[in-house]
Design a protein around this motif. Sequence first.
Motif, mmCIF file in Angstrom:
data_model
loop_
_atom_site.group_PDB
_atom_site.id
_atom_site.type_symbol
_atom_site.label_atom_id
_atom_site.label_comp_id
_atom_site.label_asym_id
_atom_site.label_seq_id
_atom_site.Cartn_x
_atom_site.Cartn_y
_atom_site.Cartn_z
ATOM 1 N N GLN A 316 -10.162 -10.044 15.396
ATOM 2 C CA GLN A 316 -9.346 -8.868 15.395
ATOM 3 C C GLN A 316 -8.562 -8.929 14.398
ATOM 4 O O GLN A 316 -7.951 -8.146 13.553
ATOM 5 N N MET A 317 -7.522 -10.269 14.428
ATOM 6 C CA MET A 317 -6.683 -10.651 13.459
ATOM 7 C C MET A 317 -7.234 -10.480 11.883
ATOM 8 O O MET A 317 -6.657 -10.038 10.926
ATOM 9 N N LYS A 318 -8.560 -11.298 11.772
ATOM 10 C CA LYS A 318 -9.131 -11.558 10.465
ATOM 11 C C LYS A 318 -9.415 -10.132 9.863
ATOM 12 O O LYS A 318 -9.269 -9.750 8.868
ATOM 13 N N ALA A 319 -9.794 -9.116 10.777
ATOM 14 C CA ALA A 319 -10.244 -7.670 10.489
ATOM 15 C C ALA A 319 -8.867 -7.014 9.887
ATOM 16 O O ALA A 319 -9.062 -6.356 8.947
ATOM 17 N N GLU A 320 -7.764 -7.226 10.612
ATOM 18 C CA GLU A 320 -6.517 -6.618 10.285
ATOM 19 C C GLU A 320 -6.027 -7.023 8.774
ATOM 20 O O GLU A 320 -5.223 -6.473 8.002
ATOM 21 N N ALA A 321 -6.064 -8.417 8.885
ATOM 22 C CA ALA A 321 -5.726 -8.814 7.465
ATOM 23 C C ALA A 321 -6.513 -8.415 6.402
ATOM 24 O O ALA A 321 -6.020 -8.100 5.247
ATOM 25 N N LYS A 322 -7.923 -8.285 6.573
ATOM 26 C CA LYS A 322 -8.599 -7.714 5.493
ATOM 27 C C LYS A 322 -8.428 -6.217 5.239
ATOM 28 O O LYS A 322 -8.213 -5.879 4.053
ATOM 29 N N ARG A 323 -7.767 -5.681 6.197
ATOM 30 C CA ARG A 323 -7.400 -4.177 6.093
ATOM 31 C C ARG A 323 -6.096 -3.957 5.227
ATOM 32 O O ARG A 323 -6.214 -3.162 4.395
ATOM 33 N N MET A 324 -5.225 -5.006 5.645
ATOM 34 C CA MET A 324 -3.958 -4.957 4.814
ATOM 35 C C MET A 324 -4.249 -5.500 3.282
ATOM 36 O O MET A 324 -3.510 -4.646 2.345
ATOM 37 N N ILE A 325 -5.290 -6.184 3.012
ATOM 38 C CA ILE A 325 -5.503 -6.654 1.541
ATOM 39 C C ILE A 325 -6.008 -5.329 0.999
ATOM 40 O O ILE A 325 -5.499 -5.259 0.070
ATOM 41 N N LYS A 326 -7.126 -4.860 1.680
ATOM 42 C CA LYS A 326 -7.623 -3.533 0.978
ATOM 43 C C LYS A 326 -6.719 -2.449 0.636
ATOM 44 O O LYS A 326 -6.606 -1.753 -0.313
ATOM 45 N N GLN A 327 -5.811 -2.199 1.756
ATOM 46 C CA GLN A 327 -4.792 -1.155 1.757
ATOM 47 C C GLN A 327 -3.677 -1.317 0.677
ATOM 48 O O GLN A 327 -3.331 -0.466 -0.058
ATOM 49 N N TYR A 328 -3.425 -2.719 0.217
ATOM 50 C CA TYR A 328 -2.406 -3.023 -0.853
ATOM 51 C C TYR A 328 -3.137 -3.197 -2.077
ATOM 52 O O TYR A 328 -2.419 -3.799 -2.969
ATOM 53 N N GLY A 329 -4.457 -3.160 -2.087
ATOM 54 C CA GLY A 329 -5.337 -3.285 -3.386
ATOM 55 C C GLY A 329 -5.206 -4.710 -3.937
ATOM 56 O O GLY A 329 -5.375 -4.934 -5.109
ATOM 57 N N CYS A 330 -5.222 -5.627 -2.827
ATOM 58 C CA CYS A 330 -5.326 -7.066 -3.738
ATOM 59 C C CYS A 330 -6.932 -7.700 -3.458
ATOM 60 O O CYS A 330 -7.461 -7.458 -2.342
ATOM 61 N N SER A 331 -7.377 -8.216 -4.519
ATOM 62 C CA SER A 331 -8.526 -8.752 -4.486
ATOM 63 C C SER A 331 -8.446 -10.196 -3.860
ATOM 64 O O SER A 331 -7.485 -10.803 -4.254
ATOM 65 N N GLU A 332 -9.676 -10.913 -3.639
ATOM 66 C CA GLU A 332 -9.470 -12.321 -3.042
ATOM 67 C C GLU A 332 -8.949 -12.970 -4.342
ATOM 68 O O GLU A 332 -8.492 -14.254 -4.230
ATOM 69 N N LYS A 333 -9.530 -12.662 -5.751
ATOM 70 C CA LYS A 333 -9.533 -13.469 -6.826
ATOM 71 C C LYS A 333 -7.965 -13.385 -7.314
ATOM 72 O O LYS A 333 -7.233 -14.472 -7.579
ATOM 73 N N GLU A 334 -7.284 -12.315 -6.763
ATOM 74 C CA GLU A 334 -5.843 -12.193 -7.196
ATOM 75 C C GLU A 334 -5.055 -13.048 -6.093
ATOM 76 O O GLU A 334 -3.984 -13.567 -6.534
ATOM 77 N N LEU A 335 -5.440 -13.077 -4.966
ATOM 78 C CA LEU A 335 -4.460 -13.766 -3.774
ATOM 79 C C LEU A 335 -4.952 -15.214 -4.268
ATOM 80 O O LEU A 335 -3.867 -15.887 -3.981
ATOM 81 N N SER A 336 -5.821 -15.664 -4.781
ATOM 82 C CA SER A 336 -6.221 -16.970 -4.837
ATOM 83 C C SER A 336 -5.267 -17.669 -6.120
ATOM 84 O O SER A 336 -4.753 -18.776 -6.192
ATOM 85 N N ARG A 337 -4.819 -16.573 -6.981
ATOM 86 C CA ARG A 337 -3.970 -16.901 -8.139
ATOM 87 C C ARG A 337 -2.357 -17.100 -7.745
ATOM 88 O O ARG A 337 -1.547 -17.707 -8.329
#
Length: 338
Positions: A316-337
């Motif tokens: 549930q926490m992972k799903a919530e984290a993914k939702r927030m990433i999607k909501q704020y338009g961050c890609s995994e590539k952006e987060l890794s930088r």
Amino acid sequence: MPKGSKQKFKLYRLAQIMQEQTDEDHFITMPQIMAALAEYDITADRKSVYADLRDLEVLGIEVEGEPVGNRYHYHVVDRPFELPELKLLVDAIQSSKFITEKKTNALIRKLEKLVSKYDAQKLQRQVFVSGRIKTMNESIYYTIDAIHNAISENKKIRFQYFQWNVKKEMELRHDGGWYHISPWGLLWENENYYLVGYDDKADKIKHYRVDKMLHIKTSEEVREGKEHFQKLDLAAYAKKSFGMFGGKEQTVKLLVSNHLSGVIIDRFGKDVMMIPADEEHFTVNVNVYVSRQFLGWVFSLGEGIQIIGSEEVVEQMKAEAKRMIKQYGCSEKELSRQ
């Protein structure tokens, strides 16, 4: 009013004068007492005033006289409330979110009558609470009283429930339908009052913000759900609910940094078992209603806390984290930088 008719109010006015004009630090002499009575068109001689001062004790007003020079100075002692106690009550009233500004001022004015005019000035305090927003529902006091009456009479209650819309208008929920609930207790949490009751249609315990309840009425029907509440600890119920939001009750295992031990104790109490994991961390198992509010609480504590069980809650926490990433338009590539 006929001459002398005001004399029958003599004892009442004397009590009023002594309570308003005297305290531990302020005294009044016999001539001053007689002059004060005269302002109410009440005549008195010394002998009768002495007798009246003794009679005040029958009313629970103890007056003490102390010799100062060639005169006695009188003052009221041993009031029902001490000044520090009243200051505490004033602070509580001013900082309570559920008490409206209008009712706050009215209650404080009533408390001021319990002390002298000198001490009343000391009750004009201002408590500043960060982010405090007073409720706008003036009927909340009568709603609380109605709930207590229904509980004592073992009756159900009916009420309508509202929410605020984007136009800042009250909007009735369920299209204005009536809620029919068996009330079993009132809970104070997060500066709000909540009714905790049993909904027989849903066959479950529910809670409702008291300041959002309207037009409460006592039903003729006897309360239901006693067997549920015999097993319910209201304090534990509040502790499990984050922001009083519902969710599935689950046992959650947390890995927590030692420096957050105080946060855990503040939230779950001193009886919570904190098991050392290593020199810098401990684990704790807590029973909570898992909601976004709970997940948000964990998230707000940053790297110092991590959900490690159950697997369902971790997901549930992972799903919530993914939702927030999607909501704020961050890609995994952006987060890794970052």
